[in-house]
Design a protein around this motif. Structure first.
Motif, PDB file in Angstrom:
ATOM      1  N   GLY A 282      13.075   6.193  -4.207  1.00 22.22           N
ATOM      2  CA  GLY A 282      12.054   5.374  -3.564  1.00 22.22           C
ATOM      3  C   GLY A 282      12.515   3.946  -3.398  1.00 22.22           C
ATOM      4  N   ALA A 283      11.556   3.066  -3.113  1.00 24.13           N
ATOM      5  CA  ALA A 283      11.864   1.674  -2.852  1.00 24.13           C
ATOM      6  C   ALA A 283      12.106   0.935  -4.161  1.00 24.13           C
ATOM      7  N   SER A 284      12.966  -0.077  -4.066  1.00 23.73           N
ATOM      8  CA  SER A 284      13.296  -0.824  -5.267  1.00 23.73           C
ATOM      9  C   SER A 284      12.798  -2.249  -5.222  1.00 23.73           C
TER      10      SER A 284
ATOM     11  N   VAL B 249       0.456   7.476  11.402  1.00 25.25           N
ATOM     12  CA  VAL B 249       0.033   7.307  10.012  1.00 25.25           C
ATOM     13  C   VAL B 249       1.178   7.799   9.133  1.00 25.25           C
ATOM     14  N   THR B 250       1.510   7.032   8.108  1.00 26.60           N
ATOM     15  CA  THR B 250       2.674   7.332   7.285  1.00 26.60           C
ATOM     16  C   THR B 250       2.353   7.147   5.813  1.00 26.60           C
ATOM     17  N   ALA B 251       3.174   7.769   4.966  1.00 22.16           N
ATOM     18  CA  ALA B 251       3.041   7.653   3.512  1.00 22.16           C
ATOM     19  C   ALA B 251       4.322   8.163   2.876  1.00 22.16           C
ATOM     20  N   ARG B 252       4.462   7.917   1.576  1.00 19.04           N
ATOM     21  CA  ARG B 252       5.653   8.372   0.861  1.00 19.04           C
ATOM     22  C   ARG B 252       5.540   9.825   0.412  1.00 19.04           C
ATOM     23  N   ARG B 253       4.364  10.421   0.572  1.00 18.40           N
ATOM     24  CA  ARG B 253       4.173  11.841   0.283  1.00 18.40           C
ATOM     25  C   ARG B 253       3.534  12.503   1.494  1.00 18.40           C
TER      26      ARG B 253
ATOM     27  N   ALA C 251       0.833  -1.203   0.000  1.00 20.82           N
ATOM     28  CA  ALA C 251       0.000   0.000   0.000  1.00 20.82           C
ATOM     29  C   ALA C 251       0.869   1.254   0.000  1.00 20.82           C
ATOM     30  N   LEU C 252       1.935   1.246   0.775  1.00 20.03           N
ATOM     31  CA  LEU C 252       2.834   2.400   0.799  1.00 20.03           C
ATOM     32  C   LEU C 252       3.532   2.576  -0.547  1.00 20.03           C
ATOM     33  N   ARG C 253       3.985   1.499  -1.138  1.00 20.88           N
ATOM     34  CA  ARG C 253       4.632   1.600  -2.446  1.00 20.88           C
ATOM     35  C   ARG C 253       3.653   2.101  -3.500  1.00 20.88           C
TER      36      ARG C 253
END
Length: 273
Positions: free
Chosen positions: A259-261, A41-45, A22-24
């Protein structure tokens, strides 16, 4: 959405792998913390975090400084000397505070750091709880805030989070946590204490929270905290990180902006800074 419990009747928590996906995918996720802390609560943005909380998208949020690459990239941004940088790392990693640190005047901030900066101060959270480390190591750049909708207290349990957040926000339940905590324990949980670390090393209690709740005298609490910080600097050396096991491999990061790979690795290795 109103966030009323009726919207979540058939809703359940997600697994670690589902939370990572979900985060990706750019979504917000609610994650647990060890007692006595509440959920986050967290997110990449940063905007995604704010929208999940039901507040303006451009509001400042904390940068989750959980990854060594993230922190190293900020060394030249903070207006802190070597001893103060060691103190900041210790407060974030070992004590799990939220920390405000000053940024250098006139510096060109990296785009990914700007959501955490307001009025010359950067807001940071750095906890690396063991059950979350496979997810965190896969996602070096995250933004984070207390897990609450505007005007409500932070979620202390998985059930609280499921009832409070809309279905578009996944809620992680950590298998290692076992049964939900009893109501008595849940009521004792609080959001993290926020400490302001000045350029000269002075510590200021910015917001009361879980770590200082048993101390009625803020000045006495800060005296104890200063003594602990001084000991950390002596033990680990100016500019060094707090004690940890092998550093996280940079294979997932390369560039923070990249970001994540890969997927979450199901590992329980005691990784740290």
């Amino acid at each position: 959405m109103t966030g009323s419990p009726a919207e979540h009747v058939d809703r359940g928590p997600v697994s670690l792998a589902q939370a990572c996906q979900a985060l990706r995918d750019g979504e917000a996720v609610v994650l647990p913390n060890p007692a006595p802390l509440t959920h986050v609560v967290t997110a990449r943005r940063a905007r995604t975090v704010n929208e999940a909380k039901g507040r303006p998208g451009d509001q400042s949020v904390a940068l989750w400084a959980h990854h060594p690459d993230t922190v190293r990239a900020l060394d030249d941004v903070w207006a802190l000397g070597p001893d103060e940088r060691t103190t900041a790392r210790w407060l974030l990693v070992q004590e799990r505070f939220t920390v405000l640190v000053p940024v250098q005047d006139g510096i060109a901030l990296p785009d990914w750091a700007t959501p955490a900066v307001k009025d010359g101060w950067m807001l940071l959270f750095g906890a690396r709880w063991q059950p979350l480390r496979p997810l965190l190591d896969d996602l070096p750049l995250l933004y984070v805030s207390s897990a609450n909708r505007t005007g409500r207290p932070p979620a202390a349990t998985t059930a609280d989070a499921l009832a409070m957040f809309p279905a578009t926000v996944a809620v992680l339940a950590v298998p290692e946590a076992g049964n939900p905590p009893p109501a008595a324990e849940a009521t004792k949980r609080q959001a993290t204490t926020t400490i302001r670390l000045h350029s000269d090393g002075r510590l200021e209690l910015h917001r009361h929270g879980a770590q200082d709740r048993h101390h009625s005298d803020p000045d006495e609490y800060l005296r104890h905290l200063r003594a602990w910080c001084a000991q950390a600097v002596r033990q680990h050396g100016a500019g060094d990180a707090p004690p940890a096991a092998s550093p996280v491999s940079a294979v997932h990061t390369g560039s923070l902006l990249g970001g994540a790979s890969g997927g979450c690795v199901q590992s329980t290795a005691d990784l740290g800074y």
